[in-house]
Scaffold this motif. Structure first.
Motif, PDB file in Angstrom:
ATOM      1  N   LYS A 116      69.325  34.282  -0.173  1.00 24.18           N
ATOM      2  CA  LYS A 116      69.860  34.513  -1.518  1.00 24.18           C
ATOM      3  C   LYS A 116      69.280  33.478  -2.486  1.00 24.18           C
ATOM      4  O   LYS A 116      68.876  33.813  -3.610  1.00 24.18           O
ATOM      5  CB  LYS A 116      71.391  34.415  -1.479  1.00 24.18           C
ATOM      6  CG  LYS A 116      72.077  34.556  -2.829  1.00 24.18           C
ATOM      7  CD  LYS A 116      73.601  34.555  -2.644  1.00 24.18           C
ATOM      8  CE  LYS A 116      74.335  34.301  -3.937  1.00 24.18           C
ATOM      9  NZ  LYS A 116      74.276  32.892  -4.355  1.00 24.18           N
ATOM     10  N   ASN A 117      69.220  32.212  -2.058  1.00 24.53           N
ATOM     11  CA  ASN A 117      68.675  31.139  -2.910  1.00 24.53           C
ATOM     12  C   ASN A 117      67.193  31.346  -3.197  1.00 24.53           C
ATOM     13  O   ASN A 117      66.733  31.097  -4.315  1.00 24.53           O
ATOM     14  CB  ASN A 117      68.895  29.770  -2.248  1.00 24.53           C
ATOM     15  CG  ASN A 117      70.368  29.395  -2.195  1.00 24.53           C
ATOM     16  OD1 ASN A 117      71.184  29.947  -2.933  1.00 24.53           O
ATOM     17  ND2 ASN A 117      70.719  28.473  -1.303  1.00 24.53           N
ATOM     18  N   VAL A 118      66.451  31.800  -2.185  1.00 21.99           N
ATOM     19  CA  VAL A 118      65.014  32.054  -2.380  1.00 21.99           C
ATOM     20  C   VAL A 118      64.823  33.193  -3.380  1.00 21.99           C
ATOM     21  O   VAL A 118      64.000  33.101  -4.296  1.00 21.99           O
ATOM     22  CB  VAL A 118      64.329  32.390  -1.032  1.00 21.99           C
ATOM     23  CG1 VAL A 118      62.901  32.891  -1.256  1.00 21.99           C
ATOM     24  CG2 VAL A 118      64.316  31.163  -0.115  1.00 21.99           C
ATOM     25  N   ARG A 119      65.602  34.260  -3.231  1.00 21.48           N
ATOM     26  CA  ARG A 119      65.502  35.387  -4.157  1.00 21.48           C
ATOM     27  C   ARG A 119      65.843  34.948  -5.580  1.00 21.48           C
ATOM     28  O   ARG A 119      65.215  35.380  -6.547  1.00 21.48           O
ATOM     29  CB  ARG A 119      66.416  36.525  -3.704  1.00 21.48           C
ATOM     30  CG  ARG A 119      65.941  37.180  -2.404  1.00 21.48           C
ATOM     31  CD  ARG A 119      66.896  38.232  -1.878  1.00 21.48           C
ATOM     32  NE  ARG A 119      67.000  39.349  -2.793  1.00 21.48           N
ATOM     33  CZ  ARG A 119      68.147  39.823  -3.274  1.00 21.48           C
ATOM     34  NH1 ARG A 119      69.290  39.282  -2.922  1.00 21.48           N
ATOM     35  NH2 ARG A 119      68.152  40.829  -4.100  1.00 21.48           N
ATOM     36  N   GLU A 120      66.852  34.074  -5.687  1.00 24.44           N
ATOM     37  CA  GLU A 120      67.267  33.551  -7.001  1.00 24.44           C
ATOM     38  C   GLU A 120      66.113  32.848  -7.707  1.00 24.44           C
ATOM     39  O   GLU A 120      65.931  32.991  -8.917  1.00 24.44           O
ATOM     40  CB  GLU A 120      68.406  32.541  -6.806  1.00 24.44           C
ATOM     41  CG  GLU A 120      69.672  32.898  -7.569  1.00 24.44           C
ATOM     42  CD  GLU A 120      70.835  31.988  -7.181  1.00 24.44           C
ATOM     43  OE1 GLU A 120      70.695  30.767  -7.389  1.00 24.44           O
ATOM     44  OE2 GLU A 120      71.844  32.491  -6.669  1.00 24.44           O
ATOM     45  N   ILE A 121      65.340  32.071  -6.950  1.00 25.41           N
ATOM     46  CA  ILE A 121      64.198  31.335  -7.522  1.00 25.41           C
ATOM     47  C   ILE A 121      63.233  32.299  -8.200  1.00 25.41           C
ATOM     48  O   ILE A 121      62.707  32.027  -9.281  1.00 25.41           O
ATOM     49  CB  ILE A 121      63.488  30.507  -6.417  1.00 25.41           C
ATOM     50  CG1 ILE A 121      64.369  29.339  -5.966  1.00 25.41           C
ATOM     51  CG2 ILE A 121      62.141  29.980  -6.907  1.00 25.41           C
ATOM     52  CD1 ILE A 121      63.923  28.684  -4.667  1.00 25.41           C
ATOM     53  N   PHE A 122      63.011  33.467  -7.567  1.00 22.26           N
ATOM     54  CA  PHE A 122      62.136  34.492  -8.159  1.00 22.26           C
ATOM     55  C   PHE A 122      62.800  35.136  -9.374  1.00 22.26           C
ATOM     56  O   PHE A 122      62.196  35.221 -10.449  1.00 22.26           O
ATOM     57  CB  PHE A 122      61.814  35.583  -7.128  1.00 22.26           C
ATOM     58  CG  PHE A 122      60.720  35.223  -6.157  1.00 22.26           C
ATOM     59  CD1 PHE A 122      59.404  35.564  -6.428  1.00 22.26           C
ATOM     60  CD2 PHE A 122      61.009  34.554  -4.979  1.00 22.26           C
ATOM     61  CE1 PHE A 122      58.386  35.249  -5.534  1.00 22.26           C
ATOM     62  CE2 PHE A 122      60.006  34.231  -4.073  1.00 22.26           C
ATOM     63  CZ  PHE A 122      58.691  34.581  -4.346  1.00 22.26           C
ATOM     64  N   TYR A 123      64.039  35.579  -9.199  1.00 19.92           N
ATOM     65  CA  TYR A 123      64.721  36.333 -10.265  1.00 19.92           C
ATOM     66  C   TYR A 123      64.997  35.472 -11.503  1.00 19.92           C
ATOM     67  O   TYR A 123      65.025  35.992 -12.620  1.00 19.92           O
ATOM     68  CB  TYR A 123      66.022  36.942  -9.738  1.00 19.92           C
ATOM     69  CG  TYR A 123      65.789  38.191  -8.932  1.00 19.92           C
ATOM     70  CD1 TYR A 123      65.700  39.443  -9.541  1.00 19.92           C
ATOM     71  CD2 TYR A 123      65.646  38.132  -7.548  1.00 19.92           C
ATOM     72  CE1 TYR A 123      65.480  40.597  -8.799  1.00 19.92           C
ATOM     73  CE2 TYR A 123      65.418  39.285  -6.793  1.00 19.92           C
ATOM     74  CZ  TYR A 123      65.342  40.509  -7.429  1.00 19.92           C
ATOM     75  OH  TYR A 123      65.106  41.646  -6.691  1.00 19.92           O
ATOM     76  N   GLN A 124      65.188  34.161 -11.306  1.00 17.78           N
ATOM     77  CA  GLN A 124      65.412  33.271 -12.448  1.00 17.78           C
ATOM     78  C   GLN A 124      64.100  32.871 -13.125  1.00 17.78           C
ATOM     79  O   GLN A 124      64.102  32.098 -14.079  1.00 17.78           O
ATOM     80  CB  GLN A 124      66.136  31.999 -11.987  1.00 17.78           C
ATOM     81  CG  GLN A 124      67.597  32.240 -11.615  1.00 17.78           C
ATOM     82  CD  GLN A 124      68.252  30.984 -11.044  1.00 17.78           C
ATOM     83  OE1 GLN A 124      67.582  29.998 -10.736  1.00 17.78           O
ATOM     84  NE2 GLN A 124      69.552  31.018 -10.905  1.00 17.78           N
ATOM     85  N   ARG A 125      62.977  33.390 -12.579  1.00 15.16           N
ATOM     86  CA  ARG A 125      61.641  33.095 -13.131  1.00 15.16           C
ATOM     87  C   ARG A 125      61.322  31.596 -13.088  1.00 15.16           C
ATOM     88  O   ARG A 125      60.580  31.095 -13.931  1.00 15.16           O
ATOM     89  CB  ARG A 125      61.499  33.624 -14.566  1.00 15.16           C
ATOM     90  CG  ARG A 125      61.631  35.127 -14.718  1.00 15.16           C
ATOM     91  CD  ARG A 125      60.471  35.845 -14.032  1.00 15.16           C
ATOM     92  NE  ARG A 125      60.329  37.238 -14.409  1.00 15.16           N
ATOM     93  CZ  ARG A 125      60.983  38.251 -13.850  1.00 15.16           C
ATOM     94  NH1 ARG A 125      61.871  38.008 -12.916  1.00 15.16           N
ATOM     95  NH2 ARG A 125      60.759  39.498 -14.241  1.00 15.16           N
ATOM     96  N   ARG A 126      61.891  30.898 -12.080  1.00 16.39           N
ATOM     97  CA  ARG A 126      61.540  29.485 -11.924  1.00 16.39           C
ATOM     98  C   ARG A 126      60.124  29.348 -11.375  1.00 16.39           C
ATOM     99  O   ARG A 126      59.508  28.294 -11.442  1.00 16.39           O
ATOM    100  CB  ARG A 126      62.550  28.789 -11.008  1.00 16.39           C
ATOM    101  CG  ARG A 126      63.888  28.538 -11.701  1.00 16.39           C
ATOM    102  CD  ARG A 126      64.993  28.266 -10.728  1.00 16.39           C
ATOM    103  NE  ARG A 126      64.755  27.088  -9.916  1.00 16.39           N
ATOM    104  CZ  ARG A 126      65.485  26.761  -8.848  1.00 16.39           C
ATOM    105  NH1 ARG A 126      66.490  27.541  -8.478  1.00 16.39           N
ATOM    106  NH2 ARG A 126      65.215  25.683  -8.162  1.00 16.39           N
ATOM    107  N   ILE A 127      59.624  30.429 -10.751  1.00 14.17           N
ATOM    108  CA  ILE A 127      58.240  30.476 -10.280  1.00 14.17           C
ATOM    109  C   ILE A 127      57.603  31.769 -10.767  1.00 14.17           C
ATOM    110  O   ILE A 127      58.290  32.743 -11.054  1.00 14.17           O
ATOM    111  CB  ILE A 127      58.158  30.391  -8.732  1.00 14.17           C
ATOM    112  CG1 ILE A 127      58.987  31.502  -8.075  1.00 14.17           C
ATOM    113  CG2 ILE A 127      58.600  29.022  -8.220  1.00 14.17           C
ATOM    114  CD1 ILE A 127      58.883  31.534  -6.554  1.00 14.17           C
ATOM    115  N   ASP A 128      56.268  31.766 -10.862  1.00 15.34           N
ATOM    116  CA  ASP A 128      55.545  32.953 -11.314  1.00 15.34           C
ATOM    117  C   ASP A 128      55.117  33.842 -10.154  1.00 15.34           C
ATOM    118  O   ASP A 128      54.716  34.987 -10.341  1.00 15.34           O
ATOM    119  CB  ASP A 128      54.295  32.533 -12.102  1.00 15.34           C
ATOM    120  CG  ASP A 128      54.645  31.694 -13.324  1.00 15.34           C
ATOM    121  OD1 ASP A 128      55.615  32.046 -14.007  1.00 15.34           O
ATOM    122  OD2 ASP A 128      53.958  30.693 -13.572  1.00 15.34           O
TER     123      ASP A 128
END
Length: 347
Positions: A116-128
Motif C-alpha cells: 500500500k505504501n509503495v503504491r502511495e508513492i506512485f499515486y502521490q506523484r512523489r516519483i515519476d
C-alpha cells in the motif's frame, strides 16, 4: 521573526507586495510578468530560500525528477556487494540526468501495508517512475501500476504478448549462458553434471534451468534428478543444496553449475567442510561474475553478465520515457560470456 522553513507562497506574495498568482507565474516562468515584478519576487524567493511545495507541483503536473528503486528481497541486502552495486549504478546514472532516486526494500510482497505504501508513492506523484529488481514473473501490484499508466522498469522480465508503452523490461540471455557452462564442462570430459537452481518464481530461475536441460540434451548427456537441487539466489541456499546432496549418500556428480556466484560460494564452503575439494573432487561453475569471484579460493569459473551496463540502460530508458522521449527499445536483453578461472578441472 518568521523561520525561513515556514515561508510559503502566500508569505512570499506579501513580502514582495504582489498577489499569490503573480508569485505562481514567476515560479512557473510565465512570460506575462513584467521584468521589474519578476526581479522583486525572485529577490524575496532567494532571500528566504523558498522552494515550491512538491505535492503542489505534482498537482500542477510538474515532474518530481525522482525515480523509485524497489528491491524485492527477503535477505540481508546491506551485506550483499552485488545488490549495493546495483543501487549505486542506478543512482549514478540517474544523477547524471538530474534525477534523484528514492529507494525502498520490499521484504514480502504479501505484506499489504508495505505494498500500500509503495503504491502511495506512485499515486502521490512523489516519483515519476520506478524500477523493480527481484520481482516474480507476474507481480499483481506491479501489473496494476502499469495498467494505471505509471512508467515502470522491471529487471529479469520479458515483454508480455501485448506490451504497454509504459512497461520497460530487461533480462540476460540466461539460457545461452547455461549452454556455455554445460558445453565447457562437457569439453573437459564431464558427463555427470548437477545443477543448483535459483528462485523458480523468477524468470531467471526458470530460464537458467530450461537452458541447462536444453544444453544437456544438445551435448547428449543425461540429467540425473538426484543432482537437480532446489535453491535460491543467495549463499545459504548453496550451503543447503550441498548439505542435501551430501546427505543422500549416493554417487556425486563430477561438476555442479550454480544459479549464481553467491550460490556457488555457499556450495563450495559446504563441500570443503565435508572434505570434498574443488576442483579436485568436484568442479563448480557460477553465474554472474560477482565482484568477489576472482578473489575466491579457488577463483571461480563463471558466466559473466554486465549488471552495471544493464542498469544504466534501464535507468536511461525509464528517464527517456518519463520525459516523453519514448525509447524505441522497451525490452533490453544482454548476452553472457564464460570466464574461465580455477574452479573446474578436466576429468
Amino acid at each position: 521573526m518568521m523561520k525561513k522553513s515556514e515561508v510559503n507562497s502566500t508569505a512570499i506574495a506579501r513580502l514582495a507586495g504582489v498577489s499569490r498568482s503573480t508569485v505562481s507565474r514567476v515560479i512557473n516562468n510565465y512570460s506575462n510578468v513584467p521584468t521589474e515584478t519578476r526581479d522583486k519576487v525572485m529577490k524575496v524567493i532567494q532571500q528566504y530560500n523558498y522552494f515550491p511545495n512538491a505535492s503542489a507541483q505534482a498537482l500542477a503536473g510538474k515532474r518530481s525528477r525522482t525515480i523509485g528503486l524497489f528491491l524485492i528481497d527477503q535477505g540481508h541486502v546491506a551485506g550483499d556487494i552485488l545488490t549495493n552495486m546495483l543501487i549505486v549504478s542506478v543512482i549514478a546514472h540517474a544523477s547524471e540526468h538530474g534525477y534523484y532516486v528514492l529507494t525502498h526494500i520490499i521484504r514480502h510482497t504479501k505484506d499489504t501495508e508495505v505494498i500500500k505504501n509503495v503504491r502511495e508513492i506512485f499515486y502521490q506523484r512523489r516519483i515519476d517512475g520506478g524500477i523493480f529488481i527481484g520481482a516474480a514473473i507476474r507481480e499483481p501490484f506491479i501489473e496494476e501500476l502499469i495498467e494505471e499508466g505509471f512508467t515502470v522498469g522491471i529487471f529479469d522480465q520479458e515483454l508480455p504478448e501485448h506490451p504497454e508503452p509504459n512497461r520497460i523490461v530487461s533480462n540476460f540471455n540466461n539460457d545461452s549462458g547455461m549452454k556455455q557452462a554445460v558445453a565447457y564442462l562437457a569439453g573437459l570430459g564431464h558427463t555427470k553434471i548437477g545443477v543448483i537452481n535459483g528462485d523458480m518464481k523468477r524468470l531467471s530461475g526458470q530460464t537458467k534451468y530450461e537452458g541447462f536441460l536444453m544444453a544437456m540434451r544438445m551435448c547428449g548427456l543425461e540429467v540425473n534428478p538426484d543432482w537437480v537441487l532446489d535453491g535460491d539466489f543467495n549463499e545459504s541456499s548453496g550451503v543447503h543444496a550441498m548439505r542435501t546432496l551430501l546427505g543422500k549418500g549416493g554417487e556425486l556428480p563430477t561438476a555442479i553449475i550454480a544459479a549464481n556466484d553467491s550460490v556457488a560460494f555457499g556450495a563450495i564452503r559446504e563441500l570443503k567442510e565435508h572434505g570434498v575439494q574443488v576442483p579436485e573432487d568436484i568442479s563448480v561453475i557460477g553465474f554472474d561474475d560477482h565482484a568477489l569471484s576472482a578473489k575466491h579460493h579457488p577463483a571461480l569459473t563463471t558466466i559473466r553478465v554486465d549488471f552495471s551496463g544493464m542498469l544504466k540502460r534501464m535507468t536511461l530508458c525509464l528517464i527517456a520515457r518519463i520525459e516523453d522521449k519514448t525509447p524505441v527499445v522497451r525490452e533490453i536483453s544482454l548476452d553472457c560470456s564464460l570466464v574461465v578461472r580455477d574452479s573446474c578441472r578436466r576429468v
